[in-house]
Scaffold this motif. Structure first.
Motif, PDB file in Angstrom:
ATOM      1  N   LYS A 116      -6.056  22.490  -2.322  1.00  0.00           N
ATOM      2  CA  LYS A 116      -4.839  22.572  -1.524  1.00  0.00           C
ATOM      3  C   LYS A 116      -3.749  21.724  -2.160  1.00  0.00           C
ATOM      4  N   VAL A 117      -2.556  22.259  -2.173  1.00  0.00           N
ATOM      5  CA  VAL A 117      -1.413  21.494  -2.646  1.00  0.00           C
ATOM      6  C   VAL A 117      -0.440  21.382  -1.476  1.00  0.00           C
ATOM      7  N   HIS A 118      -0.275  20.163  -1.007  1.00  0.00           N
ATOM      8  CA  HIS A 118       0.606  19.939   0.134  1.00  0.00           C
ATOM      9  C   HIS A 118       2.029  19.758  -0.401  1.00  0.00           C
ATOM     10  N   ALA A 119       2.798  20.847  -0.442  1.00  0.00           N
ATOM     11  CA  ALA A 119       4.069  20.830  -1.164  1.00  0.00           C
ATOM     12  C   ALA A 119       5.223  20.260  -0.345  1.00  0.00           C
ATOM     13  N   VAL A 120       5.220  20.521   0.946  1.00  0.00           N
ATOM     14  CA  VAL A 120       6.280  19.995   1.803  1.00  0.00           C
ATOM     15  C   VAL A 120       5.620  19.309   2.988  1.00  0.00           C
ATOM     16  N   ARG A 121       6.010  18.040   3.242  1.00  0.00           N
ATOM     17  CA  ARG A 121       5.331  17.269   4.282  1.00  0.00           C
ATOM     18  C   ARG A 121       6.306  16.821   5.362  1.00  0.00           C
ATOM     19  N   GLY A 122       6.369  17.568   6.420  1.00  0.00           N
ATOM     20  CA  GLY A 122       7.108  17.125   7.591  1.00  0.00           C
ATOM     21  C   GLY A 122       8.599  16.955   7.391  1.00  0.00           C
ATOM     22  N   VAL A 123       9.275  18.015   6.975  1.00  0.00           N
ATOM     23  CA  VAL A 123      10.726  17.946   6.801  1.00  0.00           C
ATOM     24  C   VAL A 123      11.414  18.433   8.075  1.00  0.00           C
ATOM     25  N   THR A 124      12.367  17.648   8.549  1.00  0.00           N
ATOM     26  CA  THR A 124      13.113  18.020   9.749  1.00  0.00           C
ATOM     27  C   THR A 124      14.610  17.878   9.477  1.00  0.00           C
ATOM     28  N   PHE A 125      15.377  18.909   9.711  1.00  0.00           N
ATOM     29  CA  PHE A 125      16.833  18.797   9.620  1.00  0.00           C
ATOM     30  C   PHE A 125      17.480  19.960  10.355  1.00  0.00           C
ATOM     31  N   THR A 126      18.765  19.837  10.613  1.00  0.00           N
ATOM     32  CA  THR A 126      19.515  20.923  11.236  1.00  0.00           C
ATOM     33  C   THR A 126      20.744  21.195  10.380  1.00  0.00           C
ATOM     34  N   ALA A 127      20.937  22.441   9.997  1.00  0.00           N
ATOM     35  CA  ALA A 127      22.110  22.810   9.209  1.00  0.00           C
ATOM     36  C   ALA A 127      23.089  23.544  10.105  1.00  0.00           C
ATOM     37  N   GLY A 172       7.677  16.106  -1.483  1.00  0.00           N
ATOM     38  CA  GLY A 172       7.572  16.900  -0.268  1.00  0.00           C
ATOM     39  C   GLY A 172       8.136  16.235   0.970  1.00  0.00           C
ATOM     40  N   GLU A 173       8.617  14.997   0.830  1.00  0.00           N
ATOM     41  CA  GLU A 173       9.171  14.332   2.009  1.00  0.00           C
ATOM     42  C   GLU A 173      10.678  14.220   1.886  1.00  0.00           C
ATOM     43  N   LEU A 174      11.344  14.259   3.053  1.00  0.00           N
ATOM     44  CA  LEU A 174      12.787  14.126   3.072  1.00  0.00           C
ATOM     45  C   LEU A 174      13.126  12.649   2.968  1.00  0.00           C
ATOM     46  N   LEU A 175      13.654  12.248   1.792  1.00  0.00           N
ATOM     47  CA  LEU A 175      13.905  10.834   1.559  1.00  0.00           C
ATOM     48  C   LEU A 175      15.243  10.416   2.157  1.00  0.00           C
ATOM     49  N   MET A 176      16.225  11.339   2.058  1.00  0.00           N
ATOM     50  CA  MET A 176      17.566  10.981   2.497  1.00  0.00           C
ATOM     51  C   MET A 176      18.317  12.250   2.870  1.00  0.00           C
ATOM     52  N   SER A 195       9.236  18.468  -6.475  1.00  0.00           N
ATOM     53  CA  SER A 195       9.369  17.705  -5.244  1.00  0.00           C
ATOM     54  C   SER A 195       9.387  18.605  -4.009  1.00  0.00           C
ATOM     55  N   GLY A 196       9.341  19.906  -4.214  1.00  0.00           N
ATOM     56  CA  GLY A 196       9.231  20.816  -3.072  1.00  0.00           C
ATOM     57  C   GLY A 196      10.531  21.492  -2.673  1.00  0.00           C
ATOM     58  N   LYS A 197      11.548  21.423  -3.530  1.00  0.00           N
ATOM     59  CA  LYS A 197      12.846  22.004  -3.175  1.00  0.00           C
ATOM     60  C   LYS A 197      12.775  23.525  -3.023  1.00  0.00           C
ATOM     61  N   SER A 198      12.264  24.186  -4.058  1.00  0.00           N
ATOM     62  CA  SER A 198      12.202  25.652  -4.016  1.00  0.00           C
ATOM     63  C   SER A 198      11.266  26.130  -2.920  1.00  0.00           C
ATOM     64  N   THR A 199      10.176  25.414  -2.737  1.00  0.00           N
ATOM     65  CA  THR A 199       9.224  25.776  -1.690  1.00  0.00           C
ATOM     66  C   THR A 199       9.889  25.715  -0.317  1.00  0.00           C
ATOM     67  N   LEU A 200      10.666  24.647  -0.096  1.00  0.00           N
ATOM     68  CA  LEU A 200      11.348  24.501   1.188  1.00  0.00           C
ATOM     69  C   LEU A 200      12.320  25.667   1.406  1.00  0.00           C
ATOM     70  N   LEU A 201      13.043  26.043   0.347  1.00  0.00           N
ATOM     71  CA  LEU A 201      13.985  27.167   0.471  1.00  0.00           C
ATOM     72  C   LEU A 201      13.251  28.438   0.878  1.00  0.00           C
ATOM     73  N   ARG A 202      12.103  28.674   0.245  1.00  0.00           N
ATOM     74  CA  ARG A 202      11.347  29.883   0.560  1.00  0.00           C
ATOM     75  C   ARG A 202      10.871  29.883   2.002  1.00  0.00           C
TER      76      ARG A 202
END
Lengths: 261, 298
Positions: A54-65, A240-244, A79-86
């Motif tokens: 298992k590859v845990h690519a995105v870990r608990g990202v929360t935001f509102t656009a 995979g984590e939202l740093l900022m 770091s999981g950018k493209s994965t998050l977009l998908r």
């Protein structure tokens, strides 16, 4: 860009504690031989699936656009950018958490639908149909797409199979097809780096046009300059984590300090 | 974070989404909605299948000629092995056996290649599934459609063989159309079901060739089931004769070949053909749709 923080901002994308896990067959322990695969299967049955890594690519990202925002995604490779977009586009199922969107977000990219054995001509039609355009729309925009790509500047290349194109030419045609459609929520993944200088200028202009038509734009890029030019908010992902998450200048400064640029 | 204090801050993500009418991204649409989405993508489905068909032979010198040459060579190999060397024709006159064999090979290949393409429809196109939005059923349907077009090329060879062995065009040839239409429906249902299983377990692509070969030998592609199994219990003959592959082969043979009359067909053959098509078509479609939102996870 000024962020008018008045009440009444309309959210277009809400990500709520999103986790994404890839499963890789045969990526498990050590040797890739047949006996190793067999012993993996024989040892299975202790809860977790054996032989599957298992590859845990995105870990608990929360935001509102919100509508009208242009959001840059930065972070080092993997770091999981493209994965998050998908996941936002609904193309990759989330492991837990959920993504809510307004309308259908689209990823700018048709590469996968095109076939290198077919002529550029047929690929324009195929790519357009794959993006959900109608036959009439494609017929209308066909000349525009071909001209934008500049494929025919050096002779009648559009009637040749795509495998005969140089990598730059193929990339230009792909971008031209992808950018032919306008979207509500648009996501661009490193699309600006294709083609020669002349084409880059043209494609940046096209991206700005698309941004005007779209409600919200996401841009993945490793070029801090293009993020600065186009985005008013930046998400910084690491492992995979939202740093900022904040205004472009603030986040980019912190990012540059961290990566030593 | 630069978010201003507002009434929305107190809401949870789900409540906020509900307030502004946002929907869960990538959620599975209802069955009715799904069908209409698919209908909207019919041009893509057709264009994709034709593109795949063309791309198949585009690097060969003879190009699209292979569309016809491949089934022709296939028929020739089966003719040499089963017609000349093994002589499995037992109980079938020579001028019937050759078209009988070739029809069997082509009609079975239609189902076989649809299943094989179905297994890889999702797992072999993950790039496409992860890049663009479309009802995923488009892929298996498109691959079945590609096989149907391939079969139409094979029909050219088949007509030549049939006429060559003395069965000339007559009205009953039109029965080929409903027979193949039903078979296409059956194949598509099967391809959809296999696509879902293949997406979860890609190993099926390795296993299926053996399953399909067993099915081929059990369906009487190169021999007559009732004649070959005369001395076995009747239920075995029934099971083999009512299996969908045998049913569709028999219908096409009956339609095309002069000397292959209705005495060779099992009872209620059209009804059975229709039932197989509708049941497998519907079950396969619903089974595929049930996992719609999960395709693409790798």
């Amino acid at each position: 860009m000024a962020d008018d923080n008045t009440a009444g901002r309309v959210p277009t994308v809400i990500a709520d504690d999103v986790h994404i896990v890839y499963r890789v067959n045969g990526g498990g322990g050590g040797k890739g031989s047949a006996t190793a695969a067999l012993s993996r299967i024989l040892r299975r049955g202790k809860g977790e699936e054996r032989g599957v890594r298992k590859v845990h690519a995105v870990r608990g990202v929360t935001f509102t656009a919100y509508r009208g925002e242009a959001i840059g995604l930065i972070g080092t490779n993997g770091s999981g950018k493209s994965t998050l977009l998908r996941a936002i586009a609904g193309l990759l199922p989330t492991e837990s958490g959920s993504v809510y969107t307004d309308g259908q977000p689209s990823l700018l990219g048709v590469n996968a639908a095109l076939m290198s054995d077919l002529t550029g001509e047929r690929n324009v039609v195929l790519g357009g149909l794959a993006m959900g355009m109608s036959r009439e729309e494609i017929r209308e925009r066909y000349d525009e797409i071909v001209e934008f790509s500049g494929i025919n500047e050096k002779g009648d290349f559009i009637t040749l199979p795509m495998r005969t194109y140089s990598s730059g030419m193929a990339a230009r045609l792909r971008f031209s097809i992808a950018a032919a459609k306008s979207h509500d929520v648009l996501m661009i993944d490193e699309a600006l780096a294709t083609g020669d200088r002349k084409f880059q200028i043209r494609s940046e202009a096209r991206i700005r046009e698309l941004r005007k038509e779209a409600g919200t734009v996401f841009l993945v890029s490793h070029s801090n300059k293009s993020i600065r030019d186009t985005c008013n908010r930046v998400l910084w992902l690491e492992k995979g984590e939202l740093l900022m998450d904040g205004p472009t200048d603030e986040v980019l400064k912190a990012y540059e300090r961290e990566t030593g640029k | 974070m630069s978010s201003p204090p507002s009434a929305d801050d107190a809401l949870s993500a789900a409540e906020l989404a509900a307030k502004y009418g946002l929907a869960v991204s990538g959620a599975r649409p209802g069955l009715r909605e799904y069908v209409s989405q698919l209908k909207g993508r019919r041009h893509f489905i057709l264009a994709f299948s034709r593109a795949k068909l063309t791309a198949q032979y585009s690097q060969a010198k003879l190009g699209q000629l292979w569309q016809v040459a491949t089934p022709l060579l296939n028929a020739a190999v089966y003719f040499v092995i089963f017609g000349l060397i093994l002589g499995t024709k037992k109980g079938i006159p020579q001028e019937v056996f050759i078209p009988f064999l070739v029809t069997g090979v082509f009609v079975f290949t239609f189902t076989q290649s649809s299943v094989m393409a179905g297994v890889r429809a999702i797992s072999g196109n993950l790039g496409l599934v992860r890049a663009l939005h479309f009802p995923r059923a488009s892929l298996p349907i498109s691959f079945s459609l590609q096989q149907l077009q391939q079969l139409l090329y094979s029909m050219i060879v088949l007509v030549a063989v049939t006429v060559g062995w003395g069965s000339y065009p007559r009205l009953s040839w039109l029965l080929v159309i409903p027979a193949l239409a039903l078979q296409f429906l059956f194949n598509t249902g099967l391809a959809l079901a296999m696509a879902r299983m293949g997406a979860k377990t890609p190993d099926l692509a390795q296993l299926m060739p053996f399953v399909m070969r067993t099915w081929m030998y059990a369906s009487g592609v190169m021999f007559s089931i009732p004649v070959m199994l005369e001395d076995k219990p009747a239920w075995i003959t029934d099971v083999l004769q009512y299996n969908p592959a045998a049913i569709y082969m028999d219908l096409v043979r009956f339609a095309l070949i002069d000397g292959y009359g209705s005495e060779n067909l099992p009872a209620h053959v059209w009804l059975v053909a229709l039932a197989w098509a509708v049941v497998v078509g519907l079950v396969g479609f619903v089974y595929f749709w049930k996992a719609e939102e999960r395709y693409g996870r790798g």
